[in-house]
Each structure stands twice: as C-alpha cells, then as structure tokens.
Scaffold this active site. Structure first.
Site, short mmCIF file in Angstrom:
data_model
loop_
_atom_site.label_atom_id
_atom_site.label_comp_id
_atom_site.label_asym_id
_atom_site.label_seq_id
_atom_site.Cartn_x
_atom_site.Cartn_y
_atom_site.Cartn_z
N ASP A 52 0.84 -1.19 0.00
CA ASP A 52 0.00 0.00 0.00
C ASP A 52 0.88 1.25 0.00
OD1 ASP A 52 -2.59 1.12 -0.03
OD2 ASP A 52 -2.49 1.55 2.11
N LYS A 59 -0.43 -1.00 -4.87
CA LYS A 59 -1.10 0.27 -5.17
C LYS A 59 -0.31 1.08 -6.18
CE LYS A 59 -1.48 3.60 -1.96
NZ LYS A 59 -2.11 4.25 -0.78
#
Length: 261
Positions: A116, A156
C-alpha cells in the site's frame, strides 16, 4: 457522512489502526488473496492496518511480515505469527533481511506480497504518478524474488500514462493481472490496485519453441516432457520420442505445448 468519515469511524470502532484496512479486506474478498496458513509480506506496512487484516485471515498457522522505514508497534494479537523488518525496500540489506525472516533461502516461499506504499505527495499529478509507479515496481521486484509458484501480488499505483507498461510487465510474470478500485478508496483518489494472480516460475513462456523429449504419458493420454523440472503436456506425442513444440499456455506448476509440424 462521507466515505472518508465512515471508514475512519469504522476503523476506530473495530480497532484497526488505519481506514486502509478495509481496502485490503475488499481486495481479498474480490480476488481471494489471503488464505489460512499463508505467509504474507506487507510492504510499506506502517501503521499496521493491513497487517491486522492479514493476520486475521491467515490465522495462527500463517505468518505476516511487515516492512517499513518507520517503526511499527507490535500487533495486539497473541495468536498471530507476526514479524517486523524496519528498512527501505530499495536497499539490498532490507531485502536480505526479509528473505531471512521468511526463510526464503530454506525453500519456504512467500504466498502473498501486498503493498500500500505511496509517495510523498507533491501536488503535481504526473510526478506523483511516476513516483507511485516507481514504488510499485520496487514491490514487483520484491515479489518476483520471494513468491513461490502460484503466489499473488497486490500493489497500489496511481492511474496515469505509465500504468499500462507496468501492468504489462507484471502480467508477463503471472497467470493474469487485473485492476481493482476498492470502495474504501476515497472517491477523489486516482489510486487503484494491480492484483496479479498465480506467479509463474516456469522456465518457459507462451510462444516459446523448443525441442523436448517425451518421458511419460499423462492420465488423459498426453505426452509429458520435463523442462528444468517443469512439466509440459504435449497432445499426440509418444513416450520415448523427441519433438519440436511451441508452448501454448503456462500455469504455475505445468504448461501445455503443441507439436510443430
């Protein structure tokens, strides 16, 4: 109430360290990333919200390794096997430490790599996109070093002009890759996640042409060839014969090829 407030308040109520925990939950529910007993490496893990979700879903027989330049406070979960690596994944030392913690050198491969990570925002869209792609490529590199056959990656990245090239490069190393935008992402955000399934460790790829010897016959009557220990099924091939074949399809643990006429 905005989505931001809803997930923020929900995280507080349910004891998650960050609202981003719901992004991983939704990625898992959509793509089936996390399984009981899995070994998961979480890149850019601070403050630990994704680690909490991963630990819940892999259970007491699984392992979660959180990696970040920042310190991560210990998870309050006595049943989970959780390890921490403090370091920058762009540095060789950090990658070696991850390998040591997960036992990659002892043939205990990682099942899932999640990331992330996001760059420090400059406010200039193209620059922030390029930096996010750079971080995503770092995560991709770590995944190719650590994942075992059939392993998964979720990373991400901000949408933009370099996304297609990144997705194509990842797709070459996995059975397939898809884009997912979790509901927990802010409506105004350009972030999305590339989720790649079934890491390919095969020594061949679709389109390769090579000479093989058929050493066995499968249950369906296909000839079986071995390429550096990897199994290729070849229809209409006879055991004991050699053929020139073209690889049609590759799975994590086996592939299919056709005889070149």
């Amino acid at each position: 109430m905005s989505d931001k407030d809803m997930y923020y308040n929900k995280a507080k109520q349910q004891g998650y360290r960050a609202r981003s925990a719901y992004k991983l939950q939704q990625l898992d529910e959509t793509a089936g990333l996390l399984g009981d007993g899995d070994t998961v490496v979480d890149l850019g893990a601070a403050p630990g919200g994704w680690m909490q979700v991963a630990a819940e879903r892999v259970g007491p027989t699984g392992t979660v390794v959180g990696v970040d330049r920042q310190n991560i406070s210990d998870l309050d979960d006595p049943e989970a096997t959780v390890e921490y690596v403090r370091g920058d994944i762009t540095e060789d030392w950090t990658r070696e430490e991850i390998r040591s913690v997960v036992g990659a050198d002892d043939d205990r491969p990682v099942d899932v790599v999640v990331s992330d990570m996001a760059p420090n925002m400059s406010g200039e869209y193209d620059l922030d996109h390029a930096r996010s792609v750079h971080l995503a490529r770092q995560a991709f590199d770590v995944a190719t070093e650590l994942l075992g056959p059939g392993g998964d990656l979720a990373v991400k990245v901000f949408d933009g002009r370099d996304l297609a090239d990144l997705e194509a490069d990842i797709d070459e190393e996995f059975e397939y890759v898809r884009q997912i935008r979790p509901d927990a992402s802010r409506d105004s955000s350009s972030e999305l996640y590339l989720v790649a399934k079934n890491f390919l460790t095969a020594p061949v790829r679709p389109g390769d042409t090579l000479e093989v010897e058929i050493t066995d016959t499968g249950e369906e009557g296909d000839g079986i060839a071995r390429v550096d220990g990897f199994t290729l099924f070849v229809p209409d091939a006879e055991e004991g014969q050699s053929y020139r074949v073209t690889v049609d399809d590759v799975k994590p643990r086996f592939g299919f090829a056709e005889i070149v006429e």
